[in-house]
Design a protein around this motif. Structure first.
Motif, mmCIF file in Angstrom:
data_model
loop_
_atom_site.group_PDB
_atom_site.id
_atom_site.type_symbol
_atom_site.label_atom_id
_atom_site.label_comp_id
_atom_site.label_asym_id
_atom_site.label_seq_id
_atom_site.Cartn_x
_atom_site.Cartn_y
_atom_site.Cartn_z
ATOM 1 N N ARG A 316 61.122 -47.224 -85.543
ATOM 2 C CA ARG A 316 60.001 -46.765 -84.731
ATOM 3 C C ARG A 316 60.442 -46.069 -83.447
ATOM 4 O O ARG A 316 59.769 -45.177 -82.965
ATOM 5 N N ASP A 323 55.817 -43.928 -78.462
ATOM 6 C CA ASP A 323 54.475 -44.474 -78.271
ATOM 7 C C ASP A 323 53.403 -43.443 -78.633
ATOM 8 O O ASP A 323 52.369 -43.792 -79.219
ATOM 9 N N ALA A 326 53.096 -43.286 -82.396
ATOM 10 C CA ALA A 326 52.392 -44.471 -82.894
ATOM 11 C C ALA A 326 50.890 -44.360 -82.657
ATOM 12 O O ALA A 326 50.078 -44.700 -83.532
ATOM 13 N N GLN A 327 50.494 -43.870 -81.474
ATOM 14 C CA GLN A 327 49.072 -43.710 -81.171
ATOM 15 C C GLN A 327 48.423 -42.668 -82.072
ATOM 16 O O GLN A 327 47.310 -42.873 -82.588
ATOM 17 N N PHE A 329 49.413 -41.798 -85.035
ATOM 18 C CA PHE A 329 49.356 -42.323 -86.398
ATOM 19 C C PHE A 329 48.167 -43.265 -86.571
ATOM 20 O O PHE A 329 47.415 -43.163 -87.545
ATOM 21 N N ARG A 330 47.995 -44.179 -85.635
ATOM 22 C CA ARG A 330 46.887 -45.138 -85.753
ATOM 23 C C ARG A 330 45.538 -44.425 -85.757
ATOM 24 O O ARG A 330 44.638 -44.778 -86.535
ATOM 25 N N ALA A 331 45.409 -43.409 -84.904
ATOM 26 C CA ALA A 331 44.146 -42.674 -84.843
ATOM 27 C C ALA A 331 43.890 -41.904 -86.138
ATOM 28 O O ALA A 331 42.766 -41.925 -86.672
ATOM 29 N N ARG A 333 45.192 -42.498 -89.130
ATOM 30 C CA ARG A 333 45.003 -43.438 -90.243
ATOM 31 C C ARG A 333 43.570 -43.964 -90.254
ATOM 32 O O ARG A 333 42.937 -44.052 -91.307
ATOM 33 N N ARG A 334 43.059 -44.302 -89.079
ATOM 34 C CA ARG A 334 41.685 -44.803 -88.984
ATOM 35 C C ARG A 334 40.689 -43.706 -89.346
ATOM 36 O O ARG A 334 39.730 -43.937 -90.093
ATOM 37 N N ASP A 339 43.303 -47.051 -93.140
ATOM 38 C CA ASP A 339 43.645 -48.314 -92.491
ATOM 39 C C ASP A 339 43.214 -49.528 -93.309
ATOM 40 O O ASP A 339 43.544 -50.659 -92.970
#
Length: 363
Positions: A316, A323, A326-327, A329-331, A333-334, A339
């Motif tokens: 990572r 960071d 990662a942010q 990716f999370r956004a 994916r959602r 997710d």
């Protein structure tokens, strides 16, 4: 040749191969180095390297993993080396254990385990075996081109189906479509899932990064067909290469969602041992204008070095850029509905089928 010209030479890529050189493995006593001697013809194109396939005789085929960075404990790798030729492959250093180069040898001198299905059946039937999902081909791709003629991975799937052994596959190959019949039957029992590694949607970049892997479009088509056949599928945006492909993350996840994926993951570029100089050569040959930027961002994520082996960091990175990835990716994916993840694999169906010579159980 000037005093420092040897360090400035950029090795010419070999057609259809990822590594530019055959750098000496770390366990070899003698180190070889190619230099430009200035003679006419030294820069002429070289003939394509042919793939050699040897035999890797193994008494056991199930490997056990205790790394907290990955979600599996057991794996089976039918092949050593990988013909896909991914220039960044974290498994390249393993070829040094064979006295071979992690460079061109890794992608041209392969080894397969023809007795792997028999060994796997023996290990699954052992009284001490406790069923746990097996990652199939996690070190090197179980569906690399040589699988077309060996059908070794298909034989392993047949054993897993017979024992109701759950498996997870990560691949860059559309060849996995061939086994849709087995995977669909296994998936109906909660025994199979497939992740497709998609590094880029740019065919030109993919051809340079992963010269013998399936084109990105074909991977997505294979994902769509497996999903339609009831096989839970996901996408891995891996590796994330700063300043080279990181801008494609959202596009890759969107394309995967449209192809039927229900889960997603990502892994930052890793440059352990011999991978660092090999990938640096690749950058100098294919993306010279971005090479230093890529390496600089890696150093920012790893405390001034291009790579850290520390668990929790190696896949990572850390710091501002890590960071941000990662942010994002999370956004994404959602937003794409990835997710929700893939359903857990089922271990409760595992059973050892009767084999020839077994005694009948008493009623």
């Amino acid at each position: 040749m000037s005093q420092d010209s040897a360090d400035d030479i950029v090795p010419a890529p070999r057609k259809g191969r990822g590594a530019a050189t055959n750098r000496t493995g770390r366990y070899e006593a003698l180190h070889k180095e190619a230099v430009d001697d200035g003679w006419p013809g030294s820069g002429e194109s070289r003939p394509p390297l042919r793939t050699q396939l040897g035999i890797d005789a193994a008494r056991r085929v199930i490997s056990r993993n205790d790394s907290p960075d990955v979600a599996f404990e057991l794996s089976v790798n039918p092949y050593r080396g990988c013909e896909h030729g991914c220039s960044y492959c974290f498994a390249r250093p393993t070829h040094a254990y064979l006295g071979l180069s992690p460079g061109l040898d890794f992608e041209t001198r392969l080894f397969h385990k023809p007795d792997a299905p028999t060994r796997l059946a023996d290990e699954l039937a052992h009284p001490d075996y406790v069923c746990s999902p097996i990652a199939l081909g996690i070190n090197t791709d179980a569906y690399q081109p040589v699988e077309r003629r060996t059908e070794l991975t298909r034989s392993l799937l047949e054993v897993c189906l017979a024992y109701r052994q759950p498996i997870s596959i990560v691949t860059k190959s559309a060849l996995v479509e061939r086994d849709a019949d087995l995977l669909s039957e296994m998936a109906g029992l909660g025994l199979a899932q497939v992740f497709f590694s998609v590094t880029t949607l740019d065919g030109t970049l993919a051809r340079a990064l992963e010269p013998r892997a399936s084109a990105p479009k074909r991977r997505l088509e294979a994902m769509s067909r497996l999903s339609a056949a009831g096989v839970p599928s996901g996408v891995l945006f891996a590796p994330v290469i700063p300043a080279l492909n990181d801008h494609e993350m959202e596009q890759v996840l969107h394309a995967a969602a449209e192809a039927g994926a229900s889960g997603a993951g990502y892994v930052m570029l890793r440059l352990p041992r011999e991978v660092k100089p090999l990938f640096t050569e690749w950058l100098q040959a294919h993306a010279p204008g971005r090479a230093e930027h890529v390496l600089s961002l890696l150093r920012q994520m790893h405390g001034g070095r291009e790579y850290e082996a520390e668990f929790g960091v190696r896949m990572r990175g850390r710091g501002v850029f890590a960071d941000l990835v990662a942010q994002r990716f999370r956004a994404a994916r959602r937003r794409e509905g990835l997710d929700r993840g893939l359903p857990p694999l089922e271990t409760g169906h595992f059973s050892v089928p009767p084999r020839s010579g077994d005694q009948l159980s008493l009623l």
